[in-house]
Design an enzyme around this catalytic site. Structure first.
Site, PDB file in Angstrom:
ATOM      1  N   GLU A  22     -43.514 -52.941 -12.516  1.00 51.28           N
ATOM      2  CA  GLU A  22     -43.433 -53.233 -11.069  1.00 51.28           C
ATOM      3  C   GLU A  22     -44.817 -53.443 -10.470  1.00 51.28           C
ATOM      4  OE1 GLU A  22     -43.141 -50.173  -8.173  1.00 51.28           O
ATOM      5  OE2 GLU A  22     -42.688 -48.644  -9.662  1.00 51.28           O
ATOM      6  N   LYS A 156     -40.403 -37.748  -8.026  1.00 51.53           N
ATOM      7  CA  LYS A 156     -41.235 -36.712  -7.408  1.00 51.53           C
ATOM      8  C   LYS A 156     -40.398 -35.747  -6.595  1.00 51.53           C
ATOM      9  CE  LYS A 156     -45.611 -38.924  -6.768  1.00 51.53           C
ATOM     10  NZ  LYS A 156     -45.291 -40.334  -7.013  1.00 51.53           N
TER      11      LYS A 156
END
Ligand code: PSU
Ligand code: MN
Length: 303
Positions: A22, A156
């Site tokens: 990405e 996360k």
């Protein structure tokens, strides 16, 4: 509008392994010049493994699959290339603009190109307090729609990880732990949550994906692997940083798509670069697994 580099196009035509990467992590995930060096290093590591890198971005409205060094440099240093998720893709393409693609948009474009493996750091998910803000990353939507294996170190703990796993379950996205029973939390090896399936070999993961394809089940698969032990951060210190930054977010009124880049930048600042080093280490670790999956997929032949 879909523009494959000659290397990517040839590799796909010849059933050679390709891994998508990405560009939001280049444009918004790391400071310059670490972002530029990392992007090139990741591509170099793939080439060494005999895998063709396909970094994805939107440039001048073209959906580019496989970038030149100049294009990567442009994304890394510009600072102004907007983060592009699913809803941005048709607009940027129609208006001839640039966009750094998130996991969601990268998956979408990779799927259109016929790439089966995509390596990133961590996926987006359900944000904390989403019951009030409704802030749920379009990465989850993309995982429900596009048939791509997404290799990551979990997500996360900036996010609400239990809710993220619940949404993945609701929409039918399989989450596979590679040589682990735990869902990892990016900088930390453990989130305290479990994956439903642990598979220890790349071939097994590829076989599960191919069965999904054969059955015509839409959507991707999340393949998680924890950050290497020696690179992981200390949980208590990380949580203290995170609490501070979430407080800053609330105080400064940071919302929506600005939340993730703000948190990443502040983590990098407060930790004196420790989170950047950990992030680089985990992406490289993910990349090794992604290369193995891409090769195993090609070896397996037509699904
Ligand atoms: N998580 C990270 N680093 C990142 C991102 C997520 O640890 O750089 C980026 C990815 O590109 C991901 C996007 O797809 O943020 C999710 O943003 P949002 O929550 O606005 O959908
Ligand atoms: Mn969001």
């Amino acid at each position: 509008m879909l523009k494959l580099s000659p290397e990517v196009s040839n590799a796909l035509a010849q059933n050679k392994p390709v891994v998508a990467l990405e560009s939001t992590i280049i444009a918004h995930g790391f400071p310059y010049p670490e972002n530029y060096q990392l992007a090139l290093e990741l591509e170099g590591l793939l080439w060494e493994e005999g895998v063709v890198p396909a970094t994805i971005a939107i440039l001048g409205g073209q959906l580019k699959v496989g970038l030149s060094e100049e294009e990567i440099h442009y994304l890394a240093q510009s600072g102004g290339v907007p983060k592009a998720s699913l809803r941005d893709v048709p607009l940027l393409a129609a208006l001839g603009l640039d966009g750094a693609t998130t996991v969601a948009a990268t998956m979408q474009i990779a799927h259109w190109a016929g790439i089966k493996v995509f390596v990133t750091g961590g996926i987006g998910g359900v944000h904390r307090a989403a019951e009030q803000t409704f802030d749920v990353s379009a990465d989850l939507q993309a995982l429900a729609m596009y048939s791509v294996m997404v290799v990551c170190a979990g997500a996360k703990s900036v996010l609400d990880l239990p809710k993220t796993l619940e949404v993945l379950e609701s929409q039918g996205t399989s989450v596979i732990g590679y040589q682990t029973d735990s869902f990892p939390a990016f900088y930390l090896r453990e989130s305290g949550l479990k994956v439903d399936y642990r598979l220890d070999g790349p071939e097994q993961i590829v076989e599960a994906f191919r069965v999904k394809e054969r059955l015509g089940i839409p959507g991707g698969m999340v393949v998680v692997t924890p950050i290497p032990e020696e690179d992981a951060l200390d949980g208590e210190r990380f949580n203290a940083w995170l609490e501070q930054i979430l407080g800053e977010c609330a105080a400064q009124g940071i919302t929506g798509k600005d939340v993730t880049p703000f948190i990443l930048r502040r983590l990098h600042e407060i930790s004196g670069g420790e989170t950047v080093r950990a992030n680089i280490a985990l992406v490289k670790n993910n990349l090794k697994l992604g290369a193995q999956l891409a090769k195993a997929y090609c070896r397996a032949g037509q699904p």
